[in-house]
Design a protein around this motif. Structure first.
Motif, PDB file in Angstrom:
ATOM      1  N   PHE A  78       0.836  -1.187   0.000  1.00  0.00           N
ATOM      2  CA  PHE A  78       0.000   0.000   0.000  1.00  0.00           C
ATOM      3  C   PHE A  78       0.874   1.241   0.000  1.00  0.00           C
ATOM      4  O   PHE A  78       2.057   1.176   0.272  1.00  0.00           O
ATOM      5  N   ALA A  79       0.268   2.372  -0.287  1.00  0.00           N
ATOM      6  CA  ALA A  79       1.011   3.629  -0.271  1.00  0.00           C
ATOM      7  C   ALA A  79       0.700   4.386   1.011  1.00  0.00           C
ATOM      8  O   ALA A  79      -0.380   4.263   1.573  1.00  0.00           O
ATOM      9  N   GLY A  80       1.679   5.143   1.472  1.00  0.00           N
ATOM     10  CA  GLY A  80       1.513   6.010   2.632  1.00  0.00           C
ATOM     11  C   GLY A  80       1.951   7.407   2.235  1.00  0.00           C
ATOM     12  O   GLY A  80       2.703   7.584   1.278  1.00  0.00           O
ATOM     13  N   LEU A  81       1.493   8.405   2.959  1.00  0.00           N
ATOM     14  CA  LEU A  81       1.800   9.786   2.627  1.00  0.00           C
ATOM     15  C   LEU A  81       2.471  10.458   3.813  1.00  0.00           C
ATOM     16  O   LEU A  81       1.976  10.391   4.940  1.00  0.00           O
ATOM     17  N   CYS A  82       3.598  11.105   3.566  1.00  0.00           N
ATOM     18  CA  CYS A  82       4.305  11.855   4.599  1.00  0.00           C
ATOM     19  C   CYS A  82       3.528  13.142   4.872  1.00  0.00           C
ATOM     20  O   CYS A  82       3.202  13.889   3.943  1.00  0.00           O
ATOM     21  N   ASP A  83       3.248  13.405   6.146  1.00  0.00           N
ATOM     22  CA  ASP A  83       2.518  14.615   6.519  1.00  0.00           C
ATOM     23  C   ASP A  83       3.360  15.879   6.395  1.00  0.00           C
ATOM     24  O   ASP A  83       2.810  16.976   6.350  1.00  0.00           O
ATOM     25  N   LEU A  84       4.677  15.742   6.339  1.00  0.00           N
ATOM     26  CA  LEU A  84       5.536  16.920   6.191  1.00  0.00           C
ATOM     27  C   LEU A  84       5.692  17.335   4.737  1.00  0.00           C
ATOM     28  O   LEU A  84       5.485  18.487   4.385  1.00  0.00           O
ATOM     29  N   CYS A  85       6.099  16.404   3.898  1.00  0.00           N
ATOM     30  CA  CYS A  85       6.426  16.774   2.513  1.00  0.00           C
ATOM     31  C   CYS A  85       5.372  16.349   1.499  1.00  0.00           C
ATOM     32  O   CYS A  85       5.507  16.642   0.316  1.00  0.00           O
ATOM     33  N   ASN A  86       4.325  15.662   1.959  1.00  0.00           N
ATOM     34  CA  ASN A  86       3.261  15.164   1.071  1.00  0.00           C
ATOM     35  C   ASN A  86       3.802  14.288  -0.051  1.00  0.00           C
ATOM     36  O   ASN A  86       3.308  14.326  -1.166  1.00  0.00           O
ATOM     37  N   THR A  87       4.812  13.506   0.257  1.00  0.00           N
ATOM     38  CA  THR A  87       5.381  12.573  -0.702  1.00  0.00           C
ATOM     39  C   THR A  87       4.797  11.195  -0.438  1.00  0.00           C
ATOM     40  O   THR A  87       4.729  10.757   0.711  1.00  0.00           O
ATOM     41  N   ALA A  88       4.362  10.517  -1.501  1.00  0.00           N
ATOM     42  CA  ALA A  88       3.829   9.161  -1.374  1.00  0.00           C
ATOM     43  C   ALA A  88       4.975   8.154  -1.359  1.00  0.00           C
ATOM     44  O   ALA A  88       5.950   8.305  -2.091  1.00  0.00           O
ATOM     45  N   HIS A  89       4.845   7.157  -0.501  1.00  0.00           N
ATOM     46  CA  HIS A  89       5.829   6.084  -0.358  1.00  0.00           C
ATOM     47  C   HIS A  89       5.086   4.773  -0.189  1.00  0.00           C
ATOM     48  O   HIS A  89       3.893   4.760   0.099  1.00  0.00           O
ATOM     49  N   HIS A  90       5.823   3.664  -0.281  1.00  0.00           N
ATOM     50  CA  HIS A  90       5.263   2.409   0.200  1.00  0.00           C
ATOM     51  C   HIS A  90       4.979   2.630   1.670  1.00  0.00           C
ATOM     52  O   HIS A  90       5.715   3.345   2.356  1.00  0.00           O
ATOM     53  N   VAL A  91       3.920   2.045   2.165  1.00  0.00           N
ATOM     54  CA  VAL A  91       3.489   2.323   3.530  1.00  0.00           C
ATOM     55  C   VAL A  91       4.584   2.013   4.556  1.00  0.00           C
ATOM     56  O   VAL A  91       4.676   2.679   5.588  1.00  0.00           O
ATOM     57  N   SER A  92       5.459   1.074   4.274  1.00  0.00           N
ATOM     58  CA  SER A  92       6.528   0.760   5.227  1.00  0.00           C
ATOM     59  C   SER A  92       7.642   1.811   5.202  1.00  0.00           C
ATOM     60  O   SER A  92       8.537   1.785   6.046  1.00  0.00           O
ATOM     61  N   ASP A  93       7.592   2.743   4.243  1.00  0.00           N
ATOM     62  CA  ASP A  93       8.593   3.807   4.156  1.00  0.00           C
ATOM     63  C   ASP A  93       8.093   5.123   4.750  1.00  0.00           C
ATOM     64  O   ASP A  93       8.722   6.170   4.589  1.00  0.00           O
ATOM     65  N   VAL A  94       6.941   5.067   5.412  1.00  0.00           N
ATOM     66  CA  VAL A  94       6.402   6.189   6.167  1.00  0.00           C
ATOM     67  C   VAL A  94       6.192   5.673   7.587  1.00  0.00           C
ATOM     68  O   VAL A  94       5.695   4.572   7.773  1.00  0.00           O
ATOM     69  N   ASN A 110       3.134  13.743  27.831  1.00  0.00           N
ATOM     70  CA  ASN A 110       2.380  14.193  26.660  1.00  0.00           C
ATOM     71  C   ASN A 110       3.265  14.196  25.416  1.00  0.00           C
ATOM     72  O   ASN A 110       4.410  14.646  25.461  1.00  0.00           O
ATOM     73  N   THR A 111       2.707  13.716  24.325  1.00  0.00           N
ATOM     74  CA  THR A 111       3.442  13.647  23.063  1.00  0.00           C
ATOM     75  C   THR A 111       2.583  14.176  21.922  1.00  0.00           C
ATOM     76  O   THR A 111       1.365  14.305  22.052  1.00  0.00           O
ATOM     77  N   VAL A 112       3.232  14.466  20.812  1.00  0.00           N
ATOM     78  CA  VAL A 112       2.546  14.770  19.559  1.00  0.00           C
ATOM     79  C   VAL A 112       3.143  13.846  18.509  1.00  0.00           C
ATOM     80  O   VAL A 112       4.300  13.453  18.602  1.00  0.00           O
ATOM     81  N   GLY A 113       2.348  13.502  17.517  1.00  0.00           N
ATOM     82  CA  GLY A 113       2.832  12.576  16.506  1.00  0.00           C
ATOM     83  C   GLY A 113       2.534  13.047  15.104  1.00  0.00           C
ATOM     84  O   GLY A 113       1.661  13.904  14.886  1.00  0.00           O
ATOM     85  N   MET A 114       3.264  12.480  14.167  1.00  0.00           N
ATOM     86  CA  MET A 114       3.088  12.826  12.761  1.00  0.00           C
ATOM     87  C   MET A 114       3.670  11.697  11.909  1.00  0.00           C
ATOM     88  O   MET A 114       4.698  11.123  12.260  1.00  0.00           O
ATOM     89  N   TYR A 115       3.006  11.398  10.794  1.00  0.00           N
ATOM     90  CA  TYR A 115       3.553  10.445   9.827  1.00  0.00           C
ATOM     91  C   TYR A 115       4.575  11.184   8.970  1.00  0.00           C
ATOM     92  O   TYR A 115       4.262  12.197   8.357  1.00  0.00           O
ATOM     93  N   ILE A 116       5.800  10.671   8.960  1.00  0.00           N
ATOM     94  CA  ILE A 116       6.911  11.316   8.256  1.00  0.00           C
ATOM     95  C   ILE A 116       7.671  10.252   7.477  1.00  0.00           C
ATOM     96  O   ILE A 116       7.677   9.074   7.859  1.00  0.00           O
ATOM     97  N   CYS A 117       8.341  10.654   6.413  1.00  0.00           N
ATOM     98  CA  CYS A 117       9.205   9.734   5.667  1.00  0.00           C
ATOM     99  C   CYS A 117      10.075   8.992   6.684  1.00  0.00           C
ATOM    100  O   CYS A 117      10.712   9.624   7.534  1.00  0.00           O
ATOM    101  N   ALA A 118      10.115   7.673   6.606  1.00  0.00           N
ATOM    102  CA  ALA A 118      10.804   6.862   7.615  1.00  0.00           C
ATOM    103  C   ALA A 118      12.285   7.202   7.726  1.00  0.00           C
ATOM    104  O   ALA A 118      12.873   7.078   8.794  1.00  0.00           O
ATOM    105  N   ASP A 119      12.892   7.656   6.635  1.00  0.00           N
ATOM    106  CA  ASP A 119      14.320   8.003   6.683  1.00  0.00           C
ATOM    107  C   ASP A 119      14.541   9.493   6.953  1.00  0.00           C
ATOM    108  O   ASP A 119      15.674   9.960   6.965  1.00  0.00           O
TER     109      ASP A 119
END
Length: 162
Positions: A78-94, A110-119
């Protein structure tokens, strides 16, 4: 981004203890980084793959944020999307990165989270300096994408600092 020294980076962390900062392993080939192509410095810790770091220059102040994530499982189709750069990746790369909030809120858990490019190489992806495996639908120029990235990054940093 203007080049930063190891000392500037270590002093910049807003959500880490002194012992945690001391244990940070800087990115490989630190002296050879493509600073001119970076909107922020991001890397995963080679000794602790569940840790990542994000350092950004904001109004002449350098702000560092320690991140944590879980190691990804087997690659999925599946594809995943980085919330920072809006780049699509394979879901395991986000990856979902969590940052402990600065100050009292962070000490309380307390924490905050975001989906980001895994690298954490968003800057290189939006400029076409790092190859992507998933077709992109983005048609904006790298300059426009960089400005969007910086806006989203500032929002994330503000959430950590609140």
């Amino acid at each position: 981004m203007e080049p930063l020294s190891a000392d500037q980076i270590r002093r910049s962390f807003v959500n880490s203890t002194k012992s945690q900062v001391k244990a940070i392993v800087l990115p490989p080939k630190f002296t050879e980084l493509p600073w001119a192509s970076l909107d922020f410095l991001g890397w995963r810790d080679a000794k602790a793959p569940n840790r990542g770091y994000l350092v950004v220059r904001r109004d002449e102040v350098v702000t560092g944020i320690a991140l944590s994530t879980q190691t990804s499982g087997a690659p999925r189709r599946f594809a995943g999307l980085c919330d920072l750069c809006n780049t699509a990746h394979h879901v395991s790369d986000v990856a979902l990165f969590a940052a402990r909030r600065a100050g009292t809120a962070g000490r309380e858990g307390n924490t905050v989270g975001m989906y980001i490019c895994a690298d954490l190489a968003c800057s290189l992806y939006i400029r076409g300096l790092k190859e992507l495996d998933v077709p992109q639908g983005e048609t904006a120029t790298p300059e426009v994408r960089a400005e969007r990235l910086r806006t989203r990054l500032e929002s994330f940093v503000q959430r950590v600092l609140q």
